[in-house]
Design a protein around this motif. Structure first.
Motif, mmCIF file in Angstrom:
data_model
loop_
_atom_site.group_PDB
_atom_site.id
_atom_site.type_symbol
_atom_site.label_atom_id
_atom_site.label_comp_id
_atom_site.label_asym_id
_atom_site.label_seq_id
_atom_site.Cartn_x
_atom_site.Cartn_y
_atom_site.Cartn_z
ATOM 1 N N ILE A 1 0.972 -1.244 -0.243
ATOM 2 C CA ILE A 1 -0.017 -0.064 0.136
ATOM 3 C C ILE A 1 0.783 1.223 0.122
ATOM 4 N N VAL A 2 1.852 1.324 0.971
ATOM 5 C CA VAL A 2 2.787 2.466 0.828
ATOM 6 C C VAL A 2 3.249 2.813 -0.470
ATOM 7 N N THR A 3 3.845 1.548 -1.113
ATOM 8 C CA THR A 3 4.579 1.935 -2.274
ATOM 9 C C THR A 3 3.782 2.813 -3.388
ATOM 10 N N HIS A 4 2.561 2.104 -3.571
ATOM 11 C CA HIS A 4 1.215 2.551 -4.346
ATOM 12 C C HIS A 4 1.099 3.887 -4.023
ATOM 13 N N GLN A 5 0.863 4.076 -2.622
ATOM 14 C CA GLN A 5 0.469 5.539 -2.325
ATOM 15 C C GLN A 5 1.703 6.482 -2.712
ATOM 16 N N VAL A 6 2.648 6.201 -2.589
ATOM 17 C CA VAL A 6 3.791 7.072 -2.951
ATOM 18 C C VAL A 6 3.963 7.426 -4.421
ATOM 19 N N GLN A 7 3.603 6.140 -5.207
ATOM 20 C CA GLN A 7 3.697 6.601 -6.569
ATOM 21 C C GLN A 7 2.740 7.671 -6.986
ATOM 22 N N GLU A 8 1.266 7.267 -6.296
ATOM 23 C CA GLU A 8 0.259 8.311 -6.813
ATOM 24 C C GLU A 8 0.938 9.931 -6.439
ATOM 25 N N THR B 1 12.638 9.259 -9.519
ATOM 26 C CA THR B 1 12.239 8.923 -8.399
ATOM 27 C C THR B 1 11.100 7.836 -8.288
ATOM 28 N N LEU B 2 10.258 7.842 -9.177
ATOM 29 C CA LEU B 2 8.892 6.821 -9.469
ATOM 30 C C LEU B 2 9.584 5.603 -9.841
ATOM 31 N N VAL B 3 10.713 5.487 -10.574
ATOM 32 C CA VAL B 3 11.270 4.240 -10.995
ATOM 33 C C VAL B 3 12.078 3.656 -9.574
ATOM 34 N N ALA B 4 12.662 4.450 -8.712
ATOM 35 C CA ALA B 4 13.285 3.817 -7.569
ATOM 36 C C ALA B 4 12.401 3.605 -6.539
ATOM 37 N N SER B 5 11.316 4.283 -6.430
ATOM 38 C CA SER B 5 10.350 3.893 -5.442
ATOM 39 C C SER B 5 9.542 2.779 -5.636
ATOM 40 N N LEU B 6 9.618 1.935 -6.810
ATOM 41 C CA LEU B 6 9.298 0.664 -7.067
ATOM 42 C C LEU B 6 10.024 -0.501 -6.337
ATOM 43 N N ARG B 7 11.126 -0.083 -6.164
ATOM 44 C CA ARG B 7 12.226 -1.248 -5.726
ATOM 45 C C ARG B 7 11.866 -1.836 -4.437
ATOM 46 N N PRO B 8 11.242 -1.058 -3.474
ATOM 47 C CA PRO B 8 10.719 -1.770 -2.199
ATOM 48 C C PRO B 8 10.032 -3.161 -2.533
ATOM 49 N N LEU B 9 8.977 -3.090 -3.584
ATOM 50 C CA LEU B 9 8.276 -3.934 -3.840
ATOM 51 C C LEU B 9 9.108 -5.527 -4.284
ATOM 52 N N GLY B 10 10.374 -5.123 -4.743
ATOM 53 C CA GLY B 10 11.144 -6.309 -4.947
ATOM 54 C C GLY B 10 11.733 -7.039 -3.845
ATOM 55 N N TRP C 1 10.225 2.841 -16.393
ATOM 56 C CA TRP C 1 9.226 2.653 -15.305
ATOM 57 C C TRP C 1 8.410 1.428 -15.715
ATOM 58 N N ARG C 2 7.922 1.560 -16.970
ATOM 59 C CA ARG C 2 6.936 0.189 -17.267
ATOM 60 C C ARG C 2 7.701 -1.024 -17.250
ATOM 61 N N ASN C 3 9.051 -1.032 -17.619
ATOM 62 C CA ASN C 3 9.647 -2.227 -17.812
ATOM 63 C C ASN C 3 10.083 -2.794 -16.317
ATOM 64 N N ALA C 4 10.406 -1.814 -15.471
ATOM 65 C CA ALA C 4 10.774 -2.088 -14.116
ATOM 66 C C ALA C 4 9.478 -2.799 -13.395
ATOM 67 N N HIS C 5 8.102 -2.155 -13.930
ATOM 68 C CA HIS C 5 7.078 -2.608 -13.141
ATOM 69 C C HIS C 5 6.411 -4.204 -13.876
ATOM 70 N N VAL C 6 6.833 -4.304 -15.119
ATOM 71 C CA VAL C 6 6.314 -5.476 -15.645
ATOM 72 C C VAL C 6 7.235 -6.606 -15.045
#
Length: 324
Positions: free
Chosen positions: A79-86, A124-133, A269-274
């Protein structure tokens, strides 16, 4: 988007760029908090004793990170990761809109400053996806069922960024289910506005370059890449001129480069997400009814500004062919 960042696009928060609230009403957004300041003769005066927590509304902010099952640390991370993205989507919308407006005003130098900030937000958006890894697939699946039909494809702000950039594939009549009426209306308004691409063409047109047809744009962009500027009309005002008085396209060329970098970072970002989605759900379908990973991979080659990616100095291109 689907799955891991499906909630990236599923917050449904009010858009900070236009001040619209949950009911679609347009107006100023909320201030730092009740009682934080008062109006005195038209001036906002800070209340004595204002604290960091009250100014940033930290208690209210932290109250938004409530997982569907108390003490579920894995879901809380999601939840936190996605809220930060928004939150960063909202900031990016503001900066992109300001860059567009500066281009429409014929001020490429100032637009560059805004676009430069946009690139920082993109990274920052790309980097903030990393915790989900760090979220193991079994941990994600422990709460995935609680997402129901919530999907990242339902992020109004993500769609709004596409519309603002002038994405060729964006169409209001093809939005996914799950968006509110207020979100759909906001996206219609955004699509009716000039896009970043429209604003860039306005800059080219103002520099005396033809942009009415794709062939004209290709020729004009090639001239821009080579620094070949048309002579301005006598007395025509320009923001930047060379020593001879001819239009200096360096500023416009740098804007073009920043747009390409923004496009490239969005593709990153799209690639990191997929990759995150593939690790967590494999070949399972997405929660929003898509095919999941195949659906996301089909979007990896999309570009906001495809004509900028097709630009190349014909001489350089010919040399490259010869060398190859």
């Amino acid at each position: 988007m689907a799955e891991t960042a499906q909630m990236t696009e599923a917050s449904g928060v009010a858009n900070a760029t236009d001040g619209s609230g949950p009911d679609g009403a347009v107006g100023p957004g909320p201030g730092p908090g009740p009682g934080v300041g008062v109006e005195v003769e038209g001036r906002h005066v800070t209340e004595p004793g204002l604290t960091y927590s009250r100014y940033l509304r930290v208690p209210e902010l932290l109250a938004l990170q409530t997982p569907s099952v108390a003490e579920d640390a894995e879901e809380a991370l999601f939840i936190v990761t996605h809220q930060v993205q928004e939150l960063w989507f909202a900031r990016l919308l503001t900066e992109l809109a300001q860059a567009r407006d500066l281009m429409l005003a014929g001020r490429p130098r100032w637009a560059r400053s805004r676009l430069g900030r946009c690139l920082v937000v993109d990274r920052t958006l790309v980097a903030s996806l990393r915790p989900l890894g760090t979220l193991p697939p079994h941990a994600f699946h422990s709460f995935r069922g609680r997402l129901g039909t919530a999907s990242g494809a339902q992020s109004a702000q993500y769609r709004e960024i596409e519309a603002l950039c002038g994405a060729p594939w964006f169409r209001v009549d093809r939005l996914p289910p799950g968006l509110t009426a207020a979100e759909r209306n906001r996206l219609r308004r955004r699509q009716a506005e000039p896009s970043l691409w429209d604003a860039f063409l306005h800059l080219l047109r103002g520099a005396g370059l033809a942009v009415d047809t794709r062939a004209e744009r290709a020729a004009s962009l090639a001239r821009l890449a080579r620094g070949q500027a048309p002579a301005p009309e006598p007395g025509e005002p320009t923001e930047a001129t060379g020593p001879s008085g001819a239009v200096d396209l360096a500023e416009v060329a740098e804007v073009a480069e920043l747009l390409v970098q923004h496009d490239a970072l969005w593709a990153e970002w799209r690639n990191a997400h997929v990759l995150l989605v593939e690790r967590q759900i494999g070949r399972l379908p997405g929660s929003g009814g898509t095919s999941g990973v195949p659906h996301l991979r089909a979007m990896l080659d999309r570009r906001f500004f495809p004509e900028l990616w097709e630009v190349g100095d014909p001489v350089t291109r010919a040399d490259a062919t010869a060398v190859g």
